[in-house]
Write a protein that holds these residues in place. Structure first.
Motif, PDB file in Angstrom:
ATOM      1  N   ARG A   1      58.737 -15.652 -23.798  1.00  0.00           N
ATOM      2  CA  ARG A   1      58.501 -16.760 -22.872  1.00  0.00           C
ATOM      3  C   ARG A   1      58.309 -16.244 -21.448  1.00  0.00           C
ATOM      4  NH1 ARG A   1      58.691 -21.930 -23.128  1.00  0.00           N
ATOM      5  NH2 ARG A   1      59.628 -21.960 -25.187  1.00  0.00           N
ATOM      6  N   THR A   2      57.198 -16.659 -20.836  1.00  0.00           N
ATOM      7  CA  THR A   2      56.941 -16.304 -19.439  1.00  0.00           C
ATOM      8  C   THR A   2      56.783 -17.557 -18.577  1.00  0.00           C
ATOM      9  OG1 THR A   2      54.557 -16.187 -19.834  1.00  0.00           O
ATOM     10  CG2 THR A   2      55.802 -14.124 -20.012  1.00  0.00           C
ATOM     11  N   MET A   3      56.751 -18.724 -19.229  1.00  0.00           N
ATOM     12  CA  MET A   3      56.610 -19.975 -18.495  1.00  0.00           C
ATOM     13  C   MET A   3      57.778 -20.899 -18.810  1.00  0.00           C
ATOM     14  SD  MET A   3      52.582 -20.801 -18.626  1.00  0.00           S
ATOM     15  CE  MET A   3      51.377 -19.478 -18.519  1.00  0.00           C
ATOM     16  N   LYS A   4      58.047 -21.789 -17.897  1.00  0.00           N
ATOM     17  CA  LYS A   4      59.151 -22.725 -18.083  1.00  0.00           C
ATOM     18  C   LYS A   4      58.915 -23.594 -19.314  1.00  0.00           C
ATOM     19  CE  LYS A   4      59.884 -22.609 -13.149  1.00  0.00           C
ATOM     20  NZ  LYS A   4      59.468 -23.162 -11.878  1.00  0.00           N
ATOM     21  N   SER A   5      60.018 -24.019 -19.922  1.00  0.00           N
ATOM     22  CA  SER A   5      59.959 -24.753 -21.195  1.00  0.00           C
ATOM     23  C   SER A   5      59.167 -26.051 -21.128  1.00  0.00           C
ATOM     24  CB  SER A   5      61.374 -25.056 -21.702  1.00  0.00           C
ATOM     25  OG  SER A   5      62.063 -23.867 -21.929  1.00  0.00           O
ATOM     26  N   ASP A   6      59.110 -26.674 -19.950  1.00  0.00           N
ATOM     27  CA  ASP A   6      58.404 -27.962 -19.837  1.00  0.00           C
ATOM     28  C   ASP A   6      56.920 -27.810 -19.469  1.00  0.00           C
ATOM     29  OD1 ASP A   6      58.760 -27.045 -17.276  1.00  0.00           O
ATOM     30  OD2 ASP A   6      59.563 -28.914 -16.459  1.00  0.00           O
ATOM     31  N   THR A   7      56.407 -26.569 -19.505  1.00  0.00           N
ATOM     32  CA  THR A   7      54.991 -26.325 -19.183  1.00  0.00           C
ATOM     33  C   THR A   7      54.116 -26.929 -20.278  1.00  0.00           C
ATOM     34  OG1 THR A   7      55.595 -24.257 -18.099  1.00  0.00           O
ATOM     35  CG2 THR A   7      53.275 -24.544 -18.663  1.00  0.00           C
TER      36      THR A   7
ATOM     37  N   GLU B   1      67.432 -16.173 -18.779  1.00  0.00           N
ATOM     38  CA  GLU B   1      66.640 -16.969 -17.851  1.00  0.00           C
ATOM     39  C   GLU B   1      66.353 -18.376 -18.362  1.00  0.00           C
ATOM     40  OE1 GLU B   1      63.255 -15.839 -14.742  1.00  0.00           O
ATOM     41  OE2 GLU B   1      62.718 -15.414 -16.803  1.00  0.00           O
ATOM     42  N   SER B   2      66.074 -18.507 -19.663  1.00  0.00           N
ATOM     43  CA  SER B   2      65.656 -19.833 -20.134  1.00  0.00           C
ATOM     44  C   SER B   2      66.391 -20.331 -21.380  1.00  0.00           C
ATOM     45  CB  SER B   2      64.154 -19.811 -20.426  1.00  0.00           C
ATOM     46  OG  SER B   2      63.890 -19.022 -21.574  1.00  0.00           O
ATOM     47  N   ARG B   3      67.255 -19.511 -21.952  1.00  0.00           N
ATOM     48  CA  ARG B   3      67.963 -19.861 -23.192  1.00  0.00           C
ATOM     49  C   ARG B   3      67.015 -20.071 -24.380  1.00  0.00           C
ATOM     50  NH1 ARG B   3      71.423 -18.158 -20.496  1.00  0.00           N
ATOM     51  NH2 ARG B   3      73.440 -19.057 -19.944  1.00  0.00           N
ATOM     52  N   ASN B   4      65.749 -19.859 -24.148  1.00  0.00           N
ATOM     53  CA  ASN B   4      64.734 -20.051 -25.198  1.00  0.00           C
ATOM     54  C   ASN B   4      63.713 -18.924 -25.042  1.00  0.00           C
ATOM     55  OD1 ASN B   4      63.205 -21.108 -27.214  1.00  0.00           O
ATOM     56  ND2 ASN B   4      62.598 -22.955 -26.126  1.00  0.00           N
ATOM     57  N   PRO B   5      64.081 -17.693 -25.442  1.00  0.00           N
ATOM     58  CA  PRO B   5      63.294 -16.511 -25.067  1.00  0.00           C
ATOM     59  C   PRO B   5      61.972 -16.322 -25.804  1.00  0.00           C
ATOM     60  CG  PRO B   5      65.107 -15.877 -26.490  1.00  0.00           C
ATOM     61  CD  PRO B   5      65.275 -17.337 -26.210  1.00  0.00           C
ATOM     62  N   ILE B   6      61.835 -16.954 -26.953  1.00  0.00           N
ATOM     63  CA  ILE B   6      60.615 -16.775 -27.750  1.00  0.00           C
ATOM     64  C   ILE B   6      59.734 -18.006 -27.614  1.00  0.00           C
ATOM     65  CG2 ILE B   6      59.685 -16.422 -30.079  1.00  0.00           C
ATOM     66  CD1 ILE B   6      61.119 -13.962 -28.986  1.00  0.00           C
ATOM     67  N   PHE B   7      58.474 -17.751 -27.374  1.00  0.00           N
ATOM     68  CA  PHE B   7      57.475 -18.808 -27.210  1.00  0.00           C
ATOM     69  C   PHE B   7      56.565 -18.791 -28.434  1.00  0.00           C
ATOM     70  CE2 PHE B   7      53.151 -19.858 -25.531  1.00  0.00           C
ATOM     71  CZ  PHE B   7      53.378 -21.191 -25.245  1.00  0.00           C
ATOM     72  N   VAL B   8      56.519 -19.894 -29.165  1.00  0.00           N
ATOM     73  CA  VAL B   8      55.673 -20.006 -30.351  1.00  0.00           C
ATOM     74  C   VAL B   8      54.664 -21.118 -30.098  1.00  0.00           C
ATOM     75  CG1 VAL B   8      55.611 -20.470 -32.835  1.00  0.00           C
ATOM     76  CG2 VAL B   8      57.539 -19.208 -31.864  1.00  0.00           C
ATOM     77  N   GLN B   9      53.389 -20.800 -30.302  1.00  0.00           N
ATOM     78  CA  GLN B   9      52.332 -21.768 -30.016  1.00  0.00           C
ATOM     79  C   GLN B   9      51.283 -21.715 -31.122  1.00  0.00           C
ATOM     80  OE1 GLN B   9      49.701 -20.962 -26.595  1.00  0.00           O
ATOM     81  NE2 GLN B   9      50.313 -22.965 -25.793  1.00  0.00           N
ATOM     82  N   VAL B  10      50.838 -22.884 -31.556  1.00  0.00           N
ATOM     83  CA  VAL B  10      49.809 -22.940 -32.598  1.00  0.00           C
ATOM     84  C   VAL B  10      48.469 -22.555 -31.983  1.00  0.00           C
ATOM     85  CG1 VAL B  10      48.589 -24.415 -34.245  1.00  0.00           C
ATOM     86  CG2 VAL B  10      51.050 -24.697 -33.912  1.00  0.00           C
ATOM     87  N   ARG B  11      47.818 -21.586 -32.600  1.00  0.00           N
ATOM     88  CA  ARG B  11      46.511 -21.111 -32.137  1.00  0.00           C
ATOM     89  C   ARG B  11      45.496 -21.163 -33.279  1.00  0.00           C
ATOM     90  NH1 ARG B  11      46.558 -17.807 -27.247  1.00  0.00           N
ATOM     91  NH2 ARG B  11      48.422 -18.478 -26.116  1.00  0.00           N
TER      92      ARG B  11
END
Length: 191
Positions: A62-68, A38-48
């Motif tokens: 990843r559940t949201m588009k890359s440009d979110t 779906e996005s070619r970038n399946p893992i979402f990493v975010q600083v928390r």
């Protein structure tokens, strides 16, 4: 928490996270493939924000588009969800990679949900209630009660209630209720 209690919690965290990762690895591989297609970038990493306000990298599917933009979920538009994102979020499958954060000792299975560094009001309230004295978690009392980050004061108070009264019985109760289907992620705006 007593020191003994913390040691038990860490033991349970590690053991349960390892068991879940082992048994659900086929589902995680399948999800990874869907997200990749779906996005070619399946893992979402975010600083928390972690324990003692130390930064850590939270891992999710990843559940949201890359440009979110990097905002709290309740501030993000529903149109930002990918095709399968809504399904993954409703089934809580997007949360599974956080078990790696648990194995690494950055998170607990049970604890306050980790916020972003740009959630200034929530951070201030959590500081007032000493919420950053514990590791953030995948689930907890706030999630079971349906309180998300759109209500910072209620969330901070509920987090404080949980961390100041938690015993091993509560730890397993919150996990059981989460597996049973209780608990929510942060809501997303409908418009």
């Amino acid at each position: 928490h007593s020191l003994l209690n913390k040691r038990f919690i860490r033991f349970y965290d590690f053991l349960i996270a390892a068991i879940i990762l082992f048994f659900l690895s086929p589902l995680m591989i399948f999800t990874l493939m869907i997200c990749f297609l779906e996005s070619r970038n399946p893992i979402f990493v975010q600083v928390r924000v972690g324990k003692n306000k130390k930064a850590f990298k939270l891992i999710k599917f990843r559940t949201m588009k890359s440009d979110t933009p990097s905002l709290a979920s309740h501030l993000v538009n529903k149109r930002s969800l990918t095709k399968f994102g809504g399904i993954l979020r409703s089934l809580k499958i997007d949360e599974l990679p956080q078990l790696i954060n648990v194995l690494n000792g950055e998170m607990s299975l049970v604890g306050p949900r980790p916020c972003l560094f740009n959630q200034f009001e929530l951070i201030k309230l959590r500081e007032n209630y000493n919420v950053f004295s514990v590791k953030p978690g995948i689930t907890g009392l706030s999630q079971i009660k349906g309180i998300d980050m759109s209500n910072p004061l209620k969330l901070a108070k509920t987090d404080f209630k949980m961390i100041s009264t938690i015993k091993q019985i509560h730890y397993f109760k919150y996990l059981f209720l989460t597996f049973y289907g209780k608990g929510i992620g942060d809501k997303i705006k409908n418009n």
